[in-house]
Design an enzyme around this catalytic site. Sequence first.
Site, short mmCIF file in Angstrom:
data_model
loop_
_atom_site.label_atom_id
_atom_site.label_comp_id
_atom_site.label_asym_id
_atom_site.label_seq_id
_atom_site.Cartn_x
_atom_site.Cartn_y
_atom_site.Cartn_z
N ASP A 253 8.08 52.34 93.97
CA ASP A 253 8.61 53.29 94.94
C ASP A 253 8.77 52.58 96.29
O ASP A 253 8.02 51.66 96.62
CB ASP A 253 7.67 54.47 95.11
CG ASP A 253 7.48 55.24 93.81
OD1 ASP A 253 8.48 55.60 93.19
OD2 ASP A 253 6.31 55.43 93.42
N ASP B 211 12.71 53.18 91.08
CA ASP B 211 11.83 54.32 90.89
C ASP B 211 12.10 55.29 92.04
O ASP B 211 13.25 55.56 92.36
CB ASP B 211 10.38 53.86 90.82
CG ASP B 211 9.46 54.88 90.14
OD1 ASP B 211 9.94 55.97 89.78
OD2 ASP B 211 8.26 54.60 89.99
N ASP C 192 6.92 58.93 97.23
CA ASP C 192 6.01 59.72 96.41
C ASP C 192 4.78 60.07 97.23
O ASP C 192 4.24 59.21 97.95
CB ASP C 192 5.58 58.95 95.16
CG ASP C 192 6.63 58.97 94.05
OD1 ASP C 192 7.74 59.47 94.31
OD2 ASP C 192 6.34 58.47 92.95
N ARG D 9 15.15 65.63 92.66
CA ARG D 9 13.85 65.49 93.31
C ARG D 9 13.96 65.35 94.83
O ARG D 9 13.64 64.32 95.40
CB ARG D 9 13.06 64.30 92.74
CG ARG D 9 12.77 64.41 91.26
CD ARG D 9 11.90 63.26 90.80
NE ARG D 9 11.65 63.32 89.36
CZ ARG D 9 10.92 62.44 88.68
NH1 ARG D 9 10.37 61.42 89.33
NH2 ARG D 9 10.76 62.56 87.38
#
Length: 438
Positions: A218, A257, A261, A316
């Site tokens: 990430d 990715d 997050d 997302r």
Amino acid sequence: MNAQRWHGHVTGVAVVGCTAVALTVTGTTAQAQSPRDLARQTLPAGDGWASYGTGTTGGAAADAEHVHTVTTWAEFKAALAAGGSAPKIIKVKGVIDAVADGCEAFAAPGYDFDAYLTKYAPETWGLDTDLSAEPADSPEGLRRASAVNQDKAIKADIPANTTIVGVGRNAGFKGASLQIKAVDNVIVRNLTFESPVDCFPQWDPTDGSNGNWNSEYDTAVVYGSTHVWLDHNTFTDGSHPDSAAPTYFGMLYQQHDGELDVVRGSNYVTASWNVFTEHDKTILIGNSDSESTAVGDRGKLKVTFHHNLFSNLVERAPRVRFGQVDVYNNHFVADGSYAYSFGIGKESQLVAQHNAFTLPKGISAAKVLKKWSEAPLTADGNHVNGKAVDLIAVHNAEIPAETLQSGAGWTPTLRTKVDPAKAVPGIVGARAGAGKIC
């Protein structure tokens, strides 16, 4: 791609009412700080969840010994390590490439991608057996060793009480992964991040009916941390968009990715005035439905998103589990690859208010919400293509098999000015992203 092109390509609008911020570059020697010095600014009171309790000050209290200006990846990692958790300021000048020597620099001796493709092709290996038992000298074993090399090289651990700030309008990172793990009080501002590219994705024959390529890294991970403020940054796939990725074994060779997050019991995070663009799986709040993870996530994962631009994303933005997540005054601009914005996950308590959505012809407002688990949400005051739309009602009318319930069960109080949804596209377009701090 240089940082100036990032800035122009991502936003596509001129700077209105903002001027470039110039910081004095003095190496590790601090000079008298002006009130406009980004490095000394702290999160305002009441500005989202990161202002809760002790608030978020980052390294604003750093003394002269703990103020660094860096221009290379090695200098950046050395500055992070210096001084432990004492307040520190790291000023990033220019674009720092964490993979400047290319993917070849991480490859283990003997690794050969063509050999990997030959051995694990579905027509010879099949789709019933994963690669976890492959020995160290196999193509998969050599891929694993190569991945370990990249992992060590591109991840940067951010200590507590740290401010990382870009100098001027053209500062940022390429190929880096910021790890904000088990710390408190971090500020990241005025930086453009080109998403890290996984040089060695893994083929999993058992992932789905056709197998799949899985990637790591990430751009930024908030893991078990508290009081984190991410402000006026730009997150983009930049020169490595998924649209340019090849296909192997009939599946996209996925090398990205997430962009951000927030996981594993993290709490009190504010993301404001950022640009998230050109990405697939963008932001994850809570990474698992499992009960073992839920024990640490329940009552946490409190995150605020306001005045961000979410542009040309697939999904997302964010997907939420467990947390009380406040999403207001953001602009979502979709293209033909759009799947959804808000993922309603296990025990989530999402409040989405006064946002603006710009959807292309043929994409319904019903797609803005995606139900993964039974969890009520609040979604009112939002506009789609300039008109007020009840996102829950339109979703339930068009997707009755995934009926959503209204009422998140809490009311956000940590907000500064709330702009009317109709004004959000102009405000966010003019001011969000790196290089646009007013």
